[in-house]
Design a protein around this motif. Structure first.
Motif, short mmCIF file in Angstrom:
data_model
loop_
_atom_site.label_atom_id
_atom_site.label_comp_id
_atom_site.label_asym_id
_atom_site.label_seq_id
_atom_site.Cartn_x
_atom_site.Cartn_y
_atom_site.Cartn_z
N CYS A 189 25.12 35.16 11.17
CA CYS A 189 23.73 35.62 11.17
C CYS A 189 23.26 35.97 12.58
N ARG A 190 23.75 35.25 13.58
CA ARG A 190 23.32 35.48 14.96
C ARG A 190 24.04 36.65 15.63
N LEU A 191 25.12 37.12 15.03
CA LEU A 191 25.93 38.16 15.66
C LEU A 191 25.12 39.46 15.84
N THR A 192 25.10 39.98 17.07
CA THR A 192 24.41 41.24 17.34
C THR A 192 25.45 42.30 17.71
N TRP A 193 25.00 43.54 17.71
CA TRP A 193 25.93 44.62 18.05
C TRP A 193 26.37 44.56 19.50
N ASP A 194 25.59 43.91 20.34
CA ASP A 194 26.00 43.71 21.74
C ASP A 194 27.20 42.77 21.84
N ASP A 195 27.42 41.96 20.77
CA ASP A 195 28.53 41.00 20.77
C ASP A 195 29.82 41.61 20.23
N VAL A 196 29.76 42.86 19.76
CA VAL A 196 30.90 43.48 19.09
C VAL A 196 31.42 44.68 19.87
N ASN A 197 32.72 44.75 20.02
CA ASN A 197 33.36 45.91 20.62
C ASN A 197 34.36 46.46 19.62
N LEU A 198 33.96 47.50 18.90
CA LEU A 198 34.82 48.05 17.85
C LEU A 198 36.06 48.73 18.43
N GLN A 199 35.93 49.31 19.61
CA GLN A 199 37.09 49.97 20.21
C GLN A 199 38.19 48.99 20.55
N LEU A 200 37.80 47.82 21.06
CA LEU A 200 38.79 46.80 21.39
C LEU A 200 39.13 45.92 20.19
N GLY A 201 38.29 45.98 19.15
CA GLY A 201 38.52 45.16 17.96
C GLY A 201 38.27 43.68 18.20
N VAL A 202 37.17 43.38 18.90
CA VAL A 202 36.84 41.98 19.17
C VAL A 202 35.34 41.75 18.97
N ALA A 203 35.00 40.50 18.73
CA ALA A 203 33.59 40.09 18.65
C ALA A 203 33.48 38.78 19.41
N TYR A 204 32.32 38.56 20.04
CA TYR A 204 32.12 37.37 20.86
C TYR A 204 31.05 36.50 20.23
N LEU A 205 31.42 35.27 19.89
CA LEU A 205 30.48 34.31 19.31
C LEU A 205 29.95 33.43 20.43
N ALA A 206 28.75 33.76 20.89
CA ALA A 206 28.21 33.09 22.07
C ALA A 206 27.73 31.67 21.79
N LYS A 207 27.16 31.46 20.60
CA LYS A 207 26.59 30.15 20.27
C LYS A 207 27.26 29.63 19.01
N THR A 208 28.12 28.62 19.16
CA THR A 208 28.82 28.02 18.02
C THR A 208 28.56 26.52 18.01
N LYS A 209 29.11 25.84 17.01
CA LYS A 209 28.94 24.39 16.90
C LYS A 209 29.67 23.67 18.01
N THR A 210 30.72 24.29 18.53
CA THR A 210 31.52 23.64 19.58
C THR A 210 31.38 24.38 20.91
N GLU A 211 32.08 25.48 21.05
CA GLU A 211 32.01 26.24 22.30
C GLU A 211 32.19 27.73 22.00
N PRO A 212 31.70 28.60 22.87
CA PRO A 212 31.81 30.05 22.64
C PRO A 212 33.27 30.46 22.46
N ARG A 213 33.48 31.49 21.63
CA ARG A 213 34.85 31.96 21.43
C ARG A 213 34.87 33.44 21.08
N LYS A 214 36.01 34.06 21.35
CA LYS A 214 36.22 35.47 21.03
C LYS A 214 37.09 35.54 19.80
N VAL A 215 36.72 36.41 18.85
CA VAL A 215 37.52 36.58 17.64
C VAL A 215 38.05 38.00 17.59
N PHE A 216 39.23 38.14 17.02
CA PHE A 216 39.87 39.45 16.92
C PHE A 216 39.68 40.02 15.51
#
Length: 309
Positions: A189-216
């Protein structure tokens, strides 16, 4: 004997223990009550000086310190009622386990652990650390582990086709994103388009239950996100909170005639089940890709649990 002095309508008192002066207000205009309060306070301080803080600390006082430090107080009220006359030093693991069954006689072990064992241990060890007192160890009740339903590729494909027929492509994309990246619904729900890079195929989860992480992102995930890029200007899936996401998921599930799954069962639970049980991926790799800090939790849930069946 404490010295009393009246200031306005309220009695104040003072006394000295081991060269240290204590000055307090009784909070009352009744002299006899003020004397009783002062004498009891002095007695507590003297006993603490002789025998240590452990000798006088009560459980309600320990709870007060715990809550004052901003800790979770959801389950404290029944515990205070049960242990209101107890000194912390007298509370043992067996007494806590006994209290769990008395407070919740019709409950299951999971409830006893969650609402008694865990908060009691947290409260006592919190004050023990602050006052350098012995910490407590409490044996948890054994819980019967039930296998939860989990999302799968087949389930997701039916869900996705139905969502698109209902003109809900963002809901199809959200379910796939959670399933393929082990993302919690709040994170999606918190994911914004600024967190997504479609060209690189990655998304960045800045605020998680544990620690920030990058997903492919898989190729199919990139395509689905690209197809909804212009639907919402900021939030990728256009769902402000988990309530909105649940309503959307339920609508698609009902229409598709699928077995009902929670967002957790679709996402993280589905991801781990697909990786470990269905595809045979090792626990360490699954934990790393899914953002689990505890490999032990994964092992107990998805590997050891199967051995008992």
């Amino acid at each position: 004997m404490p010295n009393l002095k009246k200031r306005g309508d309220i009695w104040h008192y003072s006394f000295t223990v081991d060269g240290k002066r204590y000055r307090e207000t009784s909070g009352t205009g009744d002299k006899r009550l003020a004397e009783d309060i002062a004498i009891k306070h002095e007695d507590r301080v003297r006993r603490a000086a002789v025998h240590g803080q452990e000798a006088i600390l009560t459980f309600p006082e320990a709870v007060a310190e715990y809550l004052n430090d901003g800790k979770d107080g959801r389950f404290t009220a029944p515990l205070i009622r049960h242990f209101r006359k107890w000194k912390v030093k007298d509370i043992t693991g067996p007494e806590i386990r006994k209290a769990a069954k008395l407070l919740y006689p019709d409950a299951q072990p999971a409830t006893w652990n969650r609402q008694v064992i865990t908060p009691m241990r947290a409260i006592i060890n919190h004050v023990a650390e602050a006052k350098r007192l012995p910490k407590i160890s409490v044996k948890r009740f054994k819980e019967e582990k039930k296998r939860r339903p989990a999302g799968s590729s087949d389930w997701l494909n039916v869900f996705s086709k139905t969502a698109k027929k209902l003109d809900m492509p963002e809901t199809a994309a959200m379910a796939r994103f959670m399933f393929e990246t082990a993302t919690r619904v709040s994170e999606a729900c918190r994911l914004t388009w600024d967190d997504v890079n479609l060209q690189l195929g990655v998304a960045y989860l800045a605020k998680t239950k544990t620690e920030p992480r990058k997903v492919f992102l898989t190729r199919s995930m990139v395509i689905e996100l690209a197809n909804i890029r212009n639907l919402y200007p900021i939030l990728v899936f256009g769902a402000a909170n988990r309530s909105t996401a649940k309503k959307r998921f339920d609508k698609v599930i009902n229409k598709a005639g699928l077995n009902r799954l929670t967002s957790h069962e679709i996402g993280r639970h589905g991801f781990a089940t697909e990786m470990i049980r269905r595809n045979g991926v090792d626990v360490a790799t699954t934990a790393d890709h899914g953002g689990w800090k505890s490999r032990r939790l994964l092992m107990e849930t998805y590997v050891e649990g199967d051995a008992d069946r």
